[in-house]
Design a protein around this motif. Structure first.
Motif, short mmCIF file in Angstrom:
data_model
loop_
_atom_site.label_atom_id
_atom_site.label_comp_id
_atom_site.label_asym_id
_atom_site.label_seq_id
_atom_site.Cartn_x
_atom_site.Cartn_y
_atom_site.Cartn_z
N ALA A 345 0.84 -1.19 0.00
CA ALA A 345 0.00 0.00 0.00
C ALA A 345 0.87 1.24 0.00
CB ALA A 345 -0.92 0.01 1.22
N LEU A 346 0.38 2.29 -0.64
CA LEU A 346 1.01 3.60 -0.62
C LEU A 346 0.00 4.60 -0.07
CD1 LEU A 346 3.21 5.67 -1.29
CD2 LEU A 346 2.25 5.81 -3.61
N HIS A 347 0.23 5.01 1.19
CA HIS A 347 -0.62 6.03 1.82
C HIS A 347 0.08 7.37 1.66
CE1 HIS A 347 -2.81 2.65 3.28
NE2 HIS A 347 -1.93 2.32 4.20
N THR A 348 -0.58 8.33 1.06
CA THR A 348 0.04 9.60 0.69
C THR A 348 -0.18 10.67 1.75
OG1 THR A 348 -0.28 9.09 -1.66
CG2 THR A 348 0.12 11.39 -1.08
N GLY A 350 0.42 14.28 1.40
CA GLY A 350 0.77 15.29 0.42
C GLY A 350 1.43 16.53 0.98
N ASP A 351 0.99 16.98 2.15
CA ASP A 351 1.55 18.20 2.72
C ASP A 351 3.03 18.05 3.01
OD1 ASP A 351 -0.94 19.28 2.56
OD2 ASP A 351 -1.45 19.00 4.69
N ALA A 352 3.44 16.85 3.37
CA ALA A 352 4.86 16.59 3.68
C ALA A 352 5.61 16.05 2.47
CB ALA A 352 4.96 15.61 4.84
N ARG A 353 4.90 15.87 1.34
CA ARG A 353 5.49 15.30 0.12
C ARG A 353 6.15 13.95 0.41
NH1 ARG A 353 5.23 18.95 -3.85
NH2 ARG A 353 6.74 17.88 -5.19
N MET A 354 5.48 13.17 1.25
CA MET A 354 5.96 11.85 1.63
C MET A 354 4.85 10.82 1.46
SD MET A 354 8.11 12.65 5.12
CE MET A 354 8.92 11.04 5.14
N GLY A 355 5.24 9.57 1.31
CA GLY A 355 4.27 8.48 1.25
C GLY A 355 4.69 7.36 2.18
N GLU A 356 3.72 6.65 2.73
CA GLU A 356 4.03 5.52 3.59
C GLU A 356 3.92 4.23 2.78
OE1 GLU A 356 2.66 3.24 7.72
OE2 GLU A 356 1.38 4.81 6.86
N LEU A 357 5.00 3.47 2.74
CA LEU A 357 4.98 2.13 2.19
C LEU A 357 4.48 1.21 3.30
CD1 LEU A 357 5.67 -0.08 0.08
CD2 LEU A 357 7.99 -0.07 1.02
N ALA A 358 3.31 0.64 3.12
CA ALA A 358 2.69 -0.13 4.20
C ALA A 358 2.21 -1.47 3.67
CB ALA A 358 1.52 0.64 4.81
N CYS A 359 2.02 -2.39 4.59
CA CYS A 359 1.36 -3.66 4.32
C CYS A 359 2.00 -4.43 3.17
CB CYS A 359 -0.12 -3.37 4.00
SG CYS A 359 -1.22 -4.75 4.26
N ALA A 383 4.60 6.68 -6.31
CA ALA A 383 4.96 7.80 -5.44
C ALA A 383 5.58 8.94 -6.26
CB ALA A 383 5.91 7.33 -4.36
N ARG A 384 6.48 8.59 -7.16
CA ARG A 384 7.09 9.63 -8.01
C ARG A 384 6.05 10.27 -8.91
NH1 ARG A 384 11.43 5.70 -8.07
NH2 ARG A 384 13.30 6.61 -7.06
N GLN A 385 5.12 9.45 -9.41
CA GLN A 385 4.05 9.97 -10.26
C GLN A 385 3.21 11.00 -9.53
OE1 GLN A 385 0.54 7.36 -11.49
NE2 GLN A 385 1.77 7.26 -13.35
N ARG A 386 3.08 10.82 -8.21
CA ARG A 386 2.30 11.76 -7.39
C ARG A 386 3.14 12.93 -6.87
NH1 ARG A 386 -1.04 7.20 -3.82
NH2 ARG A 386 -1.87 6.08 -5.63
N GLY A 387 4.37 13.00 -7.28
CA GLY A 387 5.21 14.11 -6.88
C GLY A 387 5.79 13.99 -5.49
N LEU A 388 5.82 12.80 -4.91
CA LEU A 388 6.37 12.61 -3.56
C LEU A 388 7.89 12.55 -3.63
CD1 LEU A 388 3.86 9.94 -2.18
CD2 LEU A 388 3.69 12.43 -2.14
#
Length: 437
Positions: A345-348, A350-359, A383-388
């Motif tokens: 899973a990728l939980h985004t 956005g405000d921190a421009r970070m994503g959590e790699l989970a599960c 994640a890169r596609q979303r600008g993280l």
């Protein structure tokens, strides 16, 4: 666990395939070597079982070794060109005789219903006939092939009618012309044209080899036609590899869902390929039966089944069905023949421009095949596609795997505020971060 009857577990696990194969059309080529080497009885039992389970069967019978023996006995040395016999009248007489003998033998064995035999109580109607139309190969490179021919068309409507009546259709490698001639055909070509004409669900080619091997000698489980066809370049003309692989690739490109290359030398090959998830041979298909894709709501049940053992061991935080349904758009899955065998899973944030790699999870039976790397690569791409700019993960058991894939240990303060505020201090998960720059 009681293991007195190990076949019971196999039978339970095969039930989805029993249901999936019922009413499907399979074209099965049995090369003549299988019968010469005494494998006929076992294969006949397997065919009877498939028939009993509701599979619509067309069986193509190879007769090359039996004809070769007959030619030696008659003192005839056949001329070969481009991998085919030049079937003059003397050779064709032996071909027709052997084909009739083999057809009658198989029909007789499929009629056996004595008590204490595998076919007891099973009534099978076997039908053969002028179901394949042929034309002569003609003159090639200055050589007249006489009565060696190639398939012109398969009488698809007639075969369908016989299958609809519950018959097993038997096709020897012979073809008939509109002028009343009989031609010697390549059995693999007959099988391929028949499967294509019927739009068969499976074309199964039983030869000496168990499938295709890679450079290290490992069996390749699945290939597309584009991946398999380069192997044809060095294959001897008329050899089994050229005949079977050529037929498999052509069938896959013309609508046959799956073609299987199996060995008749393996007594379990036919049933093992059809009633287990991983099979035992090589499958040629245009559509991969293991694929990485975005998760859908129908995957929730499979995700719960995949994650439950890891949650029970404390490796993952338990997730309810409701939570998975709500977050389903965050997940990617690896599906293998209808079963979810991996996820991430990728939980985004956005405000921190970070994503959590989970599960991140891979089914225990499918670890060691770089599927975790595949999931991570897809999450990084999204994640890169979303600008993280970075991924983070929380783990209690598998920090080393993350380190091997470019993560570094970080502090709680490095997490996005929302994640930091909900951090479970009781689990004491390690905080790991990877830059996507």
């Amino acid at each position: 666990m009681d293991t007195r009857f190990p076949f019971v577990d196999w039978f339970r696990n095969s039930s989805p395939y029993i249901n999936a194969h019922r009413g499907r059309t399979f074209v099965i080529l049995i090369e003549g070597e299988a019968l010469v080497q005494g494998r006929g009885e076992q294969l006949i039992q397997d065919l009877a079982l498939l028939h009993t389970l509701g599979v619509r069967l067309v069986v193509v019978l190879g007769i090359r070794p039996q004809v070769q023996q007959a030619l030696v006995g008659a003192g005839i040395t056949p001329r070969r060109h481009q991998g085919r016999w030049v079937a003059d009248e003397a050779i064709m007489a032996e071909v027709e005789r052997v084909a009739a003998e083999q057809r009658l033998w198989l029909e007789a064995r499929l009629s056996l219903g004595l008590p204490n035999t595998p076919l007891h109580g099973v009534e099978m109607t076997v039908v053969s006939g002028n179901l394949v139309m042929a034309k002569p190969l003609g003159v090639r490179d200055g050589i007249d092939f006489h009565r060696s021919g190639e398939v012109r068309r398969v009488r698809e409507a007639a075969i369908r009618g016989l299958l609809d009546q519950g018959s097993l259709v038997l096709l020897p490698p012979l073809g008939y012309s509109s002028t009343g001639e009989v031609f010697d055909l390549d059995a693999a070509e007959v099988a391929r044209h028949t499967a294509t004409a019927l739009g068969a669900d499976k074309l199964i080619l039983l030869g000496e080899a168990s499938g295709l091997l890679d450079e290290a000698g490992r069996l390749r489980r699945q290939l597309t036609p584009a991946e398999a066809e380069p192997r044809l370049a060095g294959a001897p003309a008329g050899g089994e590899l050229a005949r079977h692989l050529g037929a498999a690739c052509a069938a896959a490109r013309h609508g046959v869902a799956r073609t299987h290359l199996l060995s008749w030398q393996d007594h379990d090959a036919l049933l093992g390929e059809l009633f287990t998830r991983d099979g035992v041979g090589t499958m040629i298909t245009q559509h991969r039966y293991e694929q990485l894709r975005r998760a859908e709501i129908d995957d929730v049940g499979g995700l719960l089944e995949l994650l439950e053992p890891l949650e029970r061991r404390g490796m993952l935080v338990p997730r309810s069905r409701e939570r998975l349904e709500y977050e389903i758009d965050d997940y990617v899955v690896i599906e293998r023949d209808g079963m979810v065998i991996g996820c991430a899973a990728l939980h985004t944030f956005g405000d921190a421009r970070m994503g959590e790699l989970a599960c991140v999870a891979v089914h225990g039976d499918y670890r060691g095949g770089a599927r975790g790397d595949l999931l991570l690569g897809e999450v990084e791409r999204l994640a890169r596609q979303r600008g993280l700019e970075a991924l983070f993960a929380l783990t209690t058991h598998t920090a080393h795997w993350f380190f091997e894939h470019g993560f570094r240990q970080a502090e709680l303060a490095d997490l996005p505020p929302l994640k930091r505020d909900t951090y479970n201090h009781a689990r004491q998960s390690k905080v790991l971060i990877k830059s996507l720059a």
